[in-house]
Design an enzyme around this catalytic site. Structure first.
Site, PDB file in Angstrom:
ATOM      1  N   LYS A 133       3.497   9.277   8.848  1.00  0.00           N
ATOM      2  CA  LYS A 133       3.155   8.707  10.157  1.00  0.00           C
ATOM      3  C   LYS A 133       4.031   9.230  11.302  1.00  0.00           C
ATOM      4  O   LYS A 133       3.812  10.319  11.785  1.00  0.00           O
ATOM      5  CB  LYS A 133       3.117   7.182  10.032  1.00  0.00           C
ATOM      6  CG  LYS A 133       1.995   6.764   9.034  1.00  0.00           C
ATOM      7  CD  LYS A 133       1.655   5.299   9.039  1.00  0.00           C
ATOM      8  CE  LYS A 133       0.382   5.008   8.269  1.00  0.00           C
ATOM      9  NZ  LYS A 133       0.544   4.583   6.885  1.00  0.00           N
TER      10      LYS A 133
ATOM     11  N   ASP B 201       9.315   2.918   0.131  1.00  0.00           N
ATOM     12  CA  ASP B 201       8.225   3.563   0.873  1.00  0.00           C
ATOM     13  C   ASP B 201       8.383   3.211   2.355  1.00  0.00           C
ATOM     14  O   ASP B 201       8.145   2.077   2.767  1.00  0.00           O
ATOM     15  CB  ASP B 201       6.877   3.093   0.328  1.00  0.00           C
ATOM     16  CG  ASP B 201       5.709   3.803   1.003  1.00  0.00           C
ATOM     17  OD1 ASP B 201       5.936   4.524   2.001  1.00  0.00           O
ATOM     18  OD2 ASP B 201       4.566   3.627   0.529  1.00  0.00           O
TER      19      ASP B 201
ATOM     20  N   TYR C 203       0.856  -1.191   0.000  1.00  0.00           N
ATOM     21  CA  TYR C 203       0.000   0.000   0.000  1.00  0.00           C
ATOM     22  C   TYR C 203       0.885   1.231   0.000  1.00  0.00           C
ATOM     23  O   TYR C 203       1.835   1.322   0.783  1.00  0.00           O
ATOM     24  CB  TYR C 203      -0.892   0.012   1.246  1.00  0.00           C
ATOM     25  CG  TYR C 203      -1.834   1.202   1.308  1.00  0.00           C
ATOM     26  CD1 TYR C 203      -2.866   1.340   0.380  1.00  0.00           C
ATOM     27  CD2 TYR C 203      -1.677   2.183   2.284  1.00  0.00           C
ATOM     28  CE1 TYR C 203      -3.735   2.422   0.438  1.00  0.00           C
ATOM     29  CE2 TYR C 203      -2.550   3.266   2.351  1.00  0.00           C
ATOM     30  CZ  TYR C 203      -3.572   3.382   1.423  1.00  0.00           C
ATOM     31  OH  TYR C 203      -4.427   4.452   1.478  1.00  0.00           O
TER      32      TYR C 203
HETATM   33  C1  LIG Z   1      -0.014   4.901   5.536  1.00  0.00           C
HETATM   34  C2  LIG Z   1       0.824   4.611   4.338  1.00  0.00           C
HETATM   35  C3  LIG Z   1       0.796   5.424   3.194  1.00  0.00           C
HETATM   36  C4  LIG Z   1      -0.191   6.546   3.029  1.00  0.00           C
HETATM   37  O1  LIG Z   1      -0.015   7.565   3.941  1.00  0.00           O
HETATM   38  P1  LIG Z   1      -1.259   8.567   4.213  1.00  0.00           P
HETATM   39  O2  LIG Z   1      -0.668   9.570   5.149  1.00  0.00           O
HETATM   40  O3  LIG Z   1      -2.348   7.744   4.791  1.00  0.00           O
HETATM   41  O4  LIG Z   1      -1.629   9.169   2.907  1.00  0.00           O
HETATM   42  C5  LIG Z   1       1.696   5.149   2.186  1.00  0.00           C
HETATM   43  N1  LIG Z   1       2.563   4.140   2.273  1.00  0.00           N
HETATM   44  C6  LIG Z   1       2.615   3.332   3.347  1.00  0.00           C
HETATM   45  C7  LIG Z   1       3.618   2.222   3.395  1.00  0.00           C
HETATM   46  C8  LIG Z   1       1.733   3.525   4.401  1.00  0.00           C
HETATM   47  O5  LIG Z   1       1.753   2.675   5.430  1.00  0.00           O
END
Ligand SMILES: *Cc1c(COP(=O)(O)O)cnc(C)c1O
Length: 438
Positions: free
Chosen positions: A274, A242, A147
């Site tokens: 985060k 990511d 994701y």
């Molecule tokens: C949470 C998450 C995102 C998206 O971040 P948002 O602040 O919710 O847009 C992207 N990549 C990873 C790996 C994530 O866990």
């Protein structure tokens, strides 16, 4: 019988559903995968959150990662209040942005320059645009079950809420955009190699979760991430790590610090979110200076944000990172190990087949007999065992992620008292999982 009334949460959910699709502002919060009434939270302190009915829970969601110090850490709150008193946003650069960028650059050796944004989605979207701008190529590779937020080109076979709700690729993404995204099975280096051999000169980048934690926690097999880096290098493509979830959580320098840095290689770009916002909206992407230099105003790749580098968000993030010292990481690693083992032992005692999978201090449980290395295996688990397990925990005052496809999060504030409540809750939850039927 539950001691935990849900009258107030239920009323809020009903009101919410009238004015907001599904009653929530991010799909997983609606409890769609576990059923029942989503709890509307009104406060948090340390390892606990309190809902609208006044029920207190040990929190193992942690706002999906940002609450690494526990909720309402006094120093973070004081900094936020001090900063807010001087104004909320200026639309001009402010000192905290420089300090936060310096903190990130000093922690993560692969990041020479960094641009602040407001969400992980923006970070990955912008990193992809930059990779395309840098290489002059269109196609990107992502992995099934990873994701990367909800940007159009990244929604194909995505994890997190997309996996939780079993959604097909989202309507609203045009075939042209979807056609530029190549989705490959995770941990399958041969599939990546074949793709590069066939059309390597069209591939702008690979984007991968440094360690996937949005289909449950699925560690990269030894050599997988390094292999991606080598393929990208050989074909003039960029590797985007990511680390929105793992960054500044699994180590001071995220998964990069645990793996790439120790093996002597580096991704070209990284994305963060985060933890680095400390609970307010702040995220970032960064990496090689020659690539980052292509961004406006220096270069032609456009990227901007009215609230990017917001002073209050930046203050929360910087203070959080400054407080995340070696002792915090040691405590979180140890606590994650304890909670994971407690859950696993409770399930074993009830004869429930499962895998406890860990990556750094992120962990999750899969209801299956064999280790899970990709999304197909993750989806093949006995997912029906999770809702009764989840609700038994909730009824005993422990709030787990409302989906089997999400990681569990502990914080620096999870102490003996919090662990005790988890210990008390687990046997009944494990019995519920054992009794579950498809
Ligand atoms: C949470 C998450 C995102 C998206 O971040 P948002 O602040 O919710 O847009 C992207 N990549 C990873 C790996 C994530 O866990």
């Amino acid at each position: 019988m539950t001691e935990y009334p849900t009258v107030a949460s239920a009323a809020l959910f009903e009101r919410g559903q009238r004015v907001t699709p599904g009653g929530v502002n991010s799909p997983v919060r609606a409890f769609g995968a576990v059923g029942g009434t989503p709890r509307f939270m009104v406060s948090g302190s340390g390892p606990y959150v309190v809902d609208a009915d006044g029920n207190e829970y040990v929190d193992l969601v942690g706002s999906w990662g940002p609450a690494i110090l526990g909720h309402a850490h006094q120093t973070v709150i004081d900094t936020v209040l001090d900063t807010a008193l001087r104004g909320l946003s200026f639309g001009a650069p402010s000192p905290g942005e420089v300090a936060l960028a310096e903190e990130i650059v000093s922690r993560v050796a692969a990041v020479e320059q960094v641009r602040l944004v407001s969400s992980g989605t923006e970070a990955t979207m912008s990193a992809i645009r930059l990779a395309r701008g840098f290489t002059g190529r269109h196609k990107i590779i992502k992995f099934a079950g990873c994701y990367h937020g909800h940007g159009d080109s990244l929604l194909a076979s995505a994890g997190s809420g997309v996996a939780t709700f079993g959604l097909p690729d989202s309507p609203g993404v045009t075939p042209a955009i979807a056609g530029d995204t190549i989705v490959l099975p995770y941990n399958d280096l041969a599939a990546v190699t074949e793709t590069f051999e066939a059309i390597g000169d069209q591939i702008a980048c690979i984007i991968t979760e440094a360690i996937p934690a949005n289909m449950g926690v699925v560690p990269p097999l030894p050599g997988f991430n390094a292999g991606l880096a080598a393929l990208c290098r050989a074909h003039g493509s960029l590797l985007i790590f990511d680390e929105v979830m793992t960054g500044f959580r699994v180590s001071p320098a995220g998964w990069f610090g645990l793996e790439a840095a120790t093996e002597g290689w580096a991704p070209d770009l990284l994305t963060f979110g985060k933890v680095m916002g400390g609970g307010l909206p702040a995220a970032a992407f960064g990496g090689r200076a020659d690539v980052m230099g292509l961004l406006a105003p220096h270069g032609p790749v456009y990227q901007a944000g009215t609230l990017s580098g917001n002073p209050v968000a930046v203050a929360a993030g910087l203070t959080t990172l400054q407080l995340c010292d070696a002792e915090v990481y040691r405590h979180i690693d140890e606590t994650a190990g304890i909670v994971g083992k407690l859950a696993s032992d409770a399930l074993t005692a009830q004869g429930v087949e499962h895998q406890l999978q860990r990556g750094g201090n992120l962990f999750s449980i899969f209801f299956t007999a064999e280790p899970v290395t990709n999304f197909d295996q993750a989806k093949a688990q006995d997912a029906f065992r999770y809702p009764p397990f989840f609700h038994a925990m909730l009824d005993a005052g422990v709030s787990l992620p409302p989906s089997v496809y999400e990681s569990w999060f502990v914080s620096a504030a999870h102490d003996e008292g919090a662990l005790d409540r988890i210990v008390v809750a687990l046997p009944e939850a494990a019995r519920a999982a054992a009794a579950a039927t498809p």
